[in-house]
Motif scaffolding. Sequence first.
Motif, PDB file in Angstrom:
ATOM      1  N   THR A  38     -15.368  -5.133  -5.914  1.00 11.60           N
ATOM      2  CA  THR A  38     -14.777  -4.981  -4.679  1.00 11.60           C
ATOM      3  C   THR A  38     -13.442  -5.701  -4.826  1.00 11.60           C
ATOM      4  OG1 THR A  38     -16.931  -5.562  -3.510  1.00 11.60           O
ATOM      5  CG2 THR A  38     -15.001  -6.166  -2.491  1.00 11.60           C
ATOM      6  N   ALA A  39     -13.147  -6.833  -5.519  1.00  7.82           N
ATOM      7  CA  ALA A  39     -11.854  -7.124  -5.917  1.00  7.82           C
ATOM      8  C   ALA A  39     -10.760  -6.080  -6.568  1.00  7.82           C
ATOM      9  CB  ALA A  39     -11.930  -8.561  -6.642  1.00  7.82           C
ATOM     10  N   LEU A  40     -11.372  -5.474  -7.196  1.00  4.41           N
ATOM     11  CA  LEU A  40     -10.964  -4.261  -8.179  1.00  4.41           C
ATOM     12  C   LEU A  40     -10.394  -3.417  -7.031  1.00  4.41           C
ATOM     13  CD1 LEU A  40      -9.678  -2.781 -10.803  1.00  4.41           C
ATOM     14  CD2 LEU A  40     -11.892  -1.952 -11.047  1.00  4.41           C
TER      15      LEU A  40
ATOM     16  N   GLY B 135      -9.967  -3.451  -3.987  1.00  2.00           N
ATOM     17  CA  GLY B 135      -9.022  -4.158  -3.046  1.00  2.00           C
ATOM     18  C   GLY B 135      -7.445  -4.182  -3.649  1.00  2.00           C
ATOM     19  N   ASP B 136      -7.538  -4.481  -5.000  1.00  2.00           N
ATOM     20  CA  ASP B 136      -6.304  -4.509  -5.975  1.00  2.00           C
ATOM     21  C   ASP B 136      -5.642  -3.158  -6.034  1.00  2.00           C
ATOM     22  OD1 ASP B 136      -4.534  -5.634  -7.583  1.00  2.00           O
ATOM     23  OD2 ASP B 136      -5.301  -4.589  -9.370  1.00  2.00           O
ATOM     24  N   ILE B 137      -6.738  -1.822  -6.150  1.00  2.30           N
ATOM     25  CA  ILE B 137      -6.002  -0.686  -6.397  1.00  2.30           C
ATOM     26  C   ILE B 137      -5.709  -0.276  -5.120  1.00  2.30           C
ATOM     27  CG2 ILE B 137      -6.897   1.847  -6.677  1.00  2.30           C
ATOM     28  CD1 ILE B 137      -8.807   0.730  -8.855  1.00  2.30           C
TER      29      ILE B 137
ATOM     30  N   ASP C  63      -4.237  -2.344  -2.702  1.00  4.90           N
ATOM     31  CA  ASP C  63      -3.030  -2.904  -2.520  1.00  4.90           C
ATOM     32  C   ASP C  63      -2.012  -2.235  -3.197  1.00  4.90           C
ATOM     33  OD1 ASP C  63      -4.203  -4.614  -0.702  1.00  4.90           O
ATOM     34  OD2 ASP C  63      -4.352  -6.119  -2.489  1.00  4.90           O
ATOM     35  N   ARG C  64      -2.304  -1.818  -4.765  1.00  4.12           N
ATOM     36  CA  ARG C  64      -1.091  -1.149  -5.566  1.00  4.12           C
ATOM     37  C   ARG C  64      -0.709   0.173  -5.163  1.00  4.12           C
ATOM     38  NH1 ARG C  64      -3.496  -2.000 -11.347  1.00  4.12           N
ATOM     39  NH2 ARG C  64      -1.554  -1.023 -11.968  1.00  4.12           N
TER      40      ARG C  64
ATOM     41  N   SER D 192       1.405  -0.344  -2.127  1.00  9.31           N
ATOM     42  CA  SER D 192       2.814  -0.911  -2.620  1.00  9.31           C
ATOM     43  C   SER D 192       3.767   0.346  -3.065  1.00  9.31           C
ATOM     44  CB  SER D 192       2.731  -1.732  -3.744  1.00  9.31           C
ATOM     45  OG  SER D 192       3.967  -2.264  -4.440  1.00  9.31           O
TER      46      SER D 192
ATOM     47  N   LEU E 251      -3.978   4.585 -11.427  1.00 12.41           N
ATOM     48  CA  LEU E 251      -4.844   4.132 -10.388  1.00 12.41           C
ATOM     49  C   LEU E 251      -6.183   5.171 -10.149  1.00 12.41           C
ATOM     50  CD1 LEU E 251      -2.465   2.520  -8.086  1.00 12.41           C
ATOM     51  CD2 LEU E 251      -3.614   1.323  -9.643  1.00 12.41           C
TER      52      LEU E 251
ATOM     53  N   THR F  58      -8.395   4.389 -13.292  1.00 19.48           N
ATOM     54  CA  THR F  58      -9.139   3.189 -13.157  1.00 19.48           C
ATOM     55  C   THR F  58     -10.196   3.203 -11.970  1.00 19.48           C
ATOM     56  OG1 THR F  58      -6.982   2.091 -13.874  1.00 19.48           O
ATOM     57  CG2 THR F  58      -8.599   0.814 -12.896  1.00 19.48           C
TER      58      THR F  58
END
Length: 133
Positions: free
Chosen positions: A16-18, A20-22, A24-25, A28, A52, A55
């Motif tokens: 879930t954190a990964l 969210g990071d993807i 966000d990136r 961006s 991304l 990943t």
Amino acid sequence: MNTPHTNLGNQDAGLTALAGDIVDRIESLLLDAEATTRPLELDPYRGKLFELFVTAHAAGLLVEGGEADLTADGISGHLASRWNLADVAQASVSRQEKLPTKSLGRMRMLWSFLRMWMEWGYAWDRWPEFHDN
């Protein structure tokens, strides 16, 4: 001992954190492309977005309806929500006015991104059909 269940919980939280990071990136990169008025289909954006995608695929996040859904539809929903695009579109229709330029630009950019993301997914899924051992 219930250690495997604890690890599964940590793994889900990590995914879930990964995810969210993807997202966000991705956001961006899209906002940077918007600010510089450069197309997503050209590097550096295309290459970074593809990294991304790889990943997300490797992490198993390209599953529709999964807890962390990073399919084209899933990402579209995340970004449209962050950018308030549904409300803007609904207000535009109810007032019978054109979409604000900023929102229209973001919708176009999102479509551009989604097209690439879906094409990569299609090609990635079909790779084995054309590359037998």
